[in-house]
Design an enzyme around this catalytic site. Sequence first.
Site, PDB file in Angstrom:
ATOM      1  N   GLU A  67      50.269 -30.255 -60.180  1.00  0.00           N
ATOM      2  CA  GLU A  67      49.813 -30.807 -61.448  1.00  0.00           C
ATOM      3  C   GLU A  67      50.501 -30.086 -62.595  1.00  0.00           C
ATOM      4  O   GLU A  67      51.076 -29.004 -62.421  1.00  0.00           O
ATOM      5  CB  GLU A  67      48.292 -30.680 -61.586  1.00  0.00           C
ATOM      6  CG  GLU A  67      47.796 -29.252 -61.654  1.00  0.00           C
ATOM      7  CD  GLU A  67      46.279 -29.159 -61.681  1.00  0.00           C
ATOM      8  OE1 GLU A  67      45.616 -30.162 -61.372  1.00  0.00           O
ATOM      9  OE2 GLU A  67      45.752 -28.084 -62.002  1.00  0.00           O
TER      10      GLU A  67
ATOM     11  N   ASN B  16      46.296 -15.569 -60.820  1.00  0.00           N
ATOM     12  CA  ASN B  16      45.350 -16.689 -60.740  1.00  0.00           C
ATOM     13  C   ASN B  16      43.986 -16.273 -60.203  1.00  0.00           C
ATOM     14  O   ASN B  16      43.181 -17.120 -59.826  1.00  0.00           O
ATOM     15  CB  ASN B  16      45.914 -17.828 -59.878  1.00  0.00           C
ATOM     16  CG  ASN B  16      47.234 -18.343 -60.409  1.00  0.00           C
ATOM     17  OD1 ASN B  16      47.352 -18.671 -61.579  1.00  0.00           O
ATOM     18  ND2 ASN B  16      48.246 -18.384 -59.555  1.00  0.00           N
TER      19      ASN B  16
ATOM     20  N   PHE C 150      48.975  -3.664 -59.224  1.00  0.00           N
ATOM     21  CA  PHE C 150      47.689  -4.100 -58.667  1.00  0.00           C
ATOM     22  C   PHE C 150      47.766  -4.402 -57.171  1.00  0.00           C
ATOM     23  O   PHE C 150      47.089  -5.300 -56.677  1.00  0.00           O
ATOM     24  CB  PHE C 150      47.157  -5.319 -59.425  1.00  0.00           C
ATOM     25  CG  PHE C 150      46.878  -5.047 -60.876  1.00  0.00           C
ATOM     26  CD1 PHE C 150      45.664  -4.534 -61.286  1.00  0.00           C
ATOM     27  CD2 PHE C 150      47.844  -5.308 -61.836  1.00  0.00           C
ATOM     28  CE1 PHE C 150      45.415  -4.275 -62.630  1.00  0.00           C
ATOM     29  CE2 PHE C 150      47.607  -5.057 -63.182  1.00  0.00           C
ATOM     30  CZ  PHE C 150      46.386  -4.542 -63.577  1.00  0.00           C
TER      31      PHE C 150
ATOM     32  N   GLU D  60      34.963 -26.457 -63.307  1.00  0.00           N
ATOM     33  CA  GLU D  60      35.969 -25.640 -63.980  1.00  0.00           C
ATOM     34  C   GLU D  60      36.913 -26.517 -64.800  1.00  0.00           C
ATOM     35  O   GLU D  60      37.343 -27.578 -64.342  1.00  0.00           O
ATOM     36  CB  GLU D  60      36.754 -24.815 -62.963  1.00  0.00           C
ATOM     37  CG  GLU D  60      35.879 -23.870 -62.161  1.00  0.00           C
ATOM     38  CD  GLU D  60      36.679 -22.807 -61.430  1.00  0.00           C
ATOM     39  OE1 GLU D  60      37.930 -22.854 -61.478  1.00  0.00           O
ATOM     40  OE2 GLU D  60      36.062 -21.918 -60.826  1.00  0.00           O
TER      41      GLU D  60
ATOM     42  N   GLU E 236      38.517 -28.348 -61.094  1.00  0.00           N
ATOM     43  CA  GLU E 236      37.872 -28.487 -59.810  1.00  0.00           C
ATOM     44  C   GLU E 236      36.381 -28.232 -59.976  1.00  0.00           C
ATOM     45  O   GLU E 236      35.932 -27.728 -61.008  1.00  0.00           O
ATOM     46  CB  GLU E 236      38.443 -27.484 -58.802  1.00  0.00           C
ATOM     47  CG  GLU E 236      38.253 -26.025 -59.225  1.00  0.00           C
ATOM     48  CD  GLU E 236      38.856 -25.042 -58.241  1.00  0.00           C
ATOM     49  OE1 GLU E 236      38.661 -25.250 -57.030  1.00  0.00           O
ATOM     50  OE2 GLU E 236      39.504 -24.084 -58.685  1.00  0.00           O
TER      51      GLU E 236
ATOM     52  N   LYS F 206      40.383 -30.440 -53.603  1.00  0.00           N
ATOM     53  CA  LYS F 206      40.835 -30.581 -54.992  1.00  0.00           C
ATOM     54  C   LYS F 206      41.444 -31.960 -55.277  1.00  0.00           C
ATOM     55  O   LYS F 206      41.318 -32.483 -56.378  1.00  0.00           O
ATOM     56  CB  LYS F 206      41.836 -29.474 -55.333  1.00  0.00           C
ATOM     57  CG  LYS F 206      41.217 -28.082 -55.418  1.00  0.00           C
ATOM     58  CD  LYS F 206      42.254 -27.072 -55.879  1.00  0.00           C
ATOM     59  CE  LYS F 206      41.640 -25.691 -56.088  1.00  0.00           C
ATOM     60  NZ  LYS F 206      41.188 -25.076 -54.836  1.00  0.00           N
TER      61      LYS F 206
ATOM     62  N   ASN G 268      33.398 -26.193 -57.948  1.00  0.00           N
ATOM     63  CA  ASN G 268      33.053 -25.280 -56.867  1.00  0.00           C
ATOM     64  C   ASN G 268      31.623 -25.559 -56.432  1.00  0.00           C
ATOM     65  O   ASN G 268      30.681 -25.353 -57.201  1.00  0.00           O
ATOM     66  CB  ASN G 268      33.201 -23.831 -57.319  1.00  0.00           C
ATOM     67  CG  ASN G 268      34.661 -23.451 -57.480  1.00  0.00           C
ATOM     68  OD1 ASN G 268      35.407 -23.393 -56.519  1.00  0.00           O
ATOM     69  ND2 ASN G 268      35.077 -23.208 -58.717  1.00  0.00           N
TER      70      ASN G 268
END
Length: 669
Positions: A200, A235, A348, A275, A288, A116, A290
């Site tokens: 960031e 995320n 979850f 992305e 980033e 990244k 992928n």
Amino acid sequence: MFKKILIANRGEIACRVIKTARRMGILTVAVYSDADRDALHVEMADESVHIGPAPASESYLVADKIIAACKETGAEAVHPGYGFLSERASFCAALEKEGIVFIGPKPKAIEAMGDKIESKKFANAAKVSTVPGYLGIIDDADHAERIAGEIGYPVMIKASAGGGGKGMRIAWSKDEVRDGFERARSEAKSSFGDDRVFIEKFVVDPRHIEIQVLADAHGNVVYLGERECSIQRRNQKVVEEAPSPFLDEATRKAMGEQSVALAKAVDYQSAGTVEFIVDRDRNFYFLEMNTRLQVEHPVTELVTAIDLVEQMIRVAAGEKLPLKQADIRLNGWAIESRLYAEDPYRNFLPSIGRLTRYRPPREGRTEKSVVRNDTGVFEGAEISMYYDPMIAKLCTWAPTRLEAIEAMGEALDGFAVDGIEHNMPFLSALMKHPRWREGRLSTGFIAEEYPDGFAPVTPDEDQTALLSAIALSCSLIESNRRERYGDRLRPAAAPLRDSWVVKLGANYLPVTLLESVVTIPFETDMQIGGKTVTVASDWRPGDSVWVGTIGDRKLTAQIRTVLNGLRIDWQGISVRAKVFTPRQAELDKLMPVKLPPDTSKLLLCPMPGLVVAIAVAEGQEVKAGETLAIVEAMKMENVLRAERDLVIGKINAGPGESLAVDAVIMEFA
């Protein structure tokens, strides 16, 4: 073209690649660990090779074992799927050294985009818009705190070699930076073998939108529109769709062209995804790239009619792309729901176990929609603690977004899974959520709409009437079978009483039958809540899904037998139903309510997992919010904190121990 390829992966993505290879006339080789000996991808492949113990670090992540499997079987190429070795340049280079083709980009592109930090430097050079941040090496928590203060809160802490939400934390204060830095670095080391992180600026109210690119070895690059992936939890993406309800054509074009420029800058070949984070004003920033097939690729395939796996294989074989940018058209709308082995009612948390029932909806095209289910499991399969908790990716397509949402809601309500906890109730409820249906999304959607966690939806008056009609129809059909079928197993008519009471949860609803017999298939007039409706269904006892009509509405609901009644799951509602005569209902109201046991002095393990750390000692005084223990499950670390001020009594578990759900980790004095 290749004659035989090996899939260096497992689960649904391995099955997905096998399907396309089979259609292309290519033989396939599966690899499997001890835990996957009986997995679906092993059964589907033409050949299979055992590569080691259950932990991925001893099997799926060992490049030498994959290469040995290729040599053993004569596989000419390797498709890596996603995760595991899919973005490891050294693996790609090792394959090339052995004369084996990697079905994906070249090592140069993987190295440039797989990290990244380095990818942002390339993006800046290619004039791609990027998020402000610090791309250097961060030494320790003190250094992270200083950097975050310079950037300005909130900030995002990310693993440099990360993906899939692993090694990622949002920090709103310096205290959260210190804790987030340590957790992100620990998860990154565990998941990727690389503990580097960077920081960031975190964009408030962001939307996560990504561009699918496709490139060949002859300099041709196209973009295939975008996917919106804003419905995320921790995320990690939960629901994706194509196209985005937010982008206009100008923004789509600008994002696509920047993505193509970035791909050309690193001489990209194969399918890849760029992305972006997009703010409320449609300003977009590179996150980033992928360098692999994305989990959510099916929605792009559904709106473009392009098989991305096939194109990856053809590009790897040296063929030119058969497409120009002008050929790309987005048709209709597609939605993907990720079915995870997670308990939505317990924040979850992961769930493992055997699938005692696994009955997905029928795949294929109907008059108005398409249903697709990418899966790597089957009824009787085991969900392991060693790998990602995904069970399946359920996708629907329709001409419009709302039609695709309706198709998804019906498909989810008809998807029966038992034996483990799963997030189906949440996904089903989401399809009816007004904000989701309107397309007003951000990556904070779940946290904003469910701040106290997800709970079963409470049925309103209309829904209560519908569910009562379903419950009564099931009860009458079951009674008819018991009383009239005998050994003949053929339909018959039975006389009925006209007055009934359906108990849904704690509510009692009177229902009057206007018919005197039960017919099979079932079709009876009922009076519920002052309305007369015709209820019709061909449901049979033992069926896990009730499909029928109530008045002019078609309904699909899940039915499970419980003690003295049924459990009905529909549109995020999960309710127990019992059918009584009026006198039985009167007596039932007098029954005492059983209270749950008191666990306030116990710390229970919320999921099956491995104890990573115990942060306290017996006799220690602990303040609310302090860490008690850390438990790892399905590659994610879960920090268990004190809910109030307390004193530690007895500690029953230690680091390295594997615990079942609700096992007692410690007791409080």
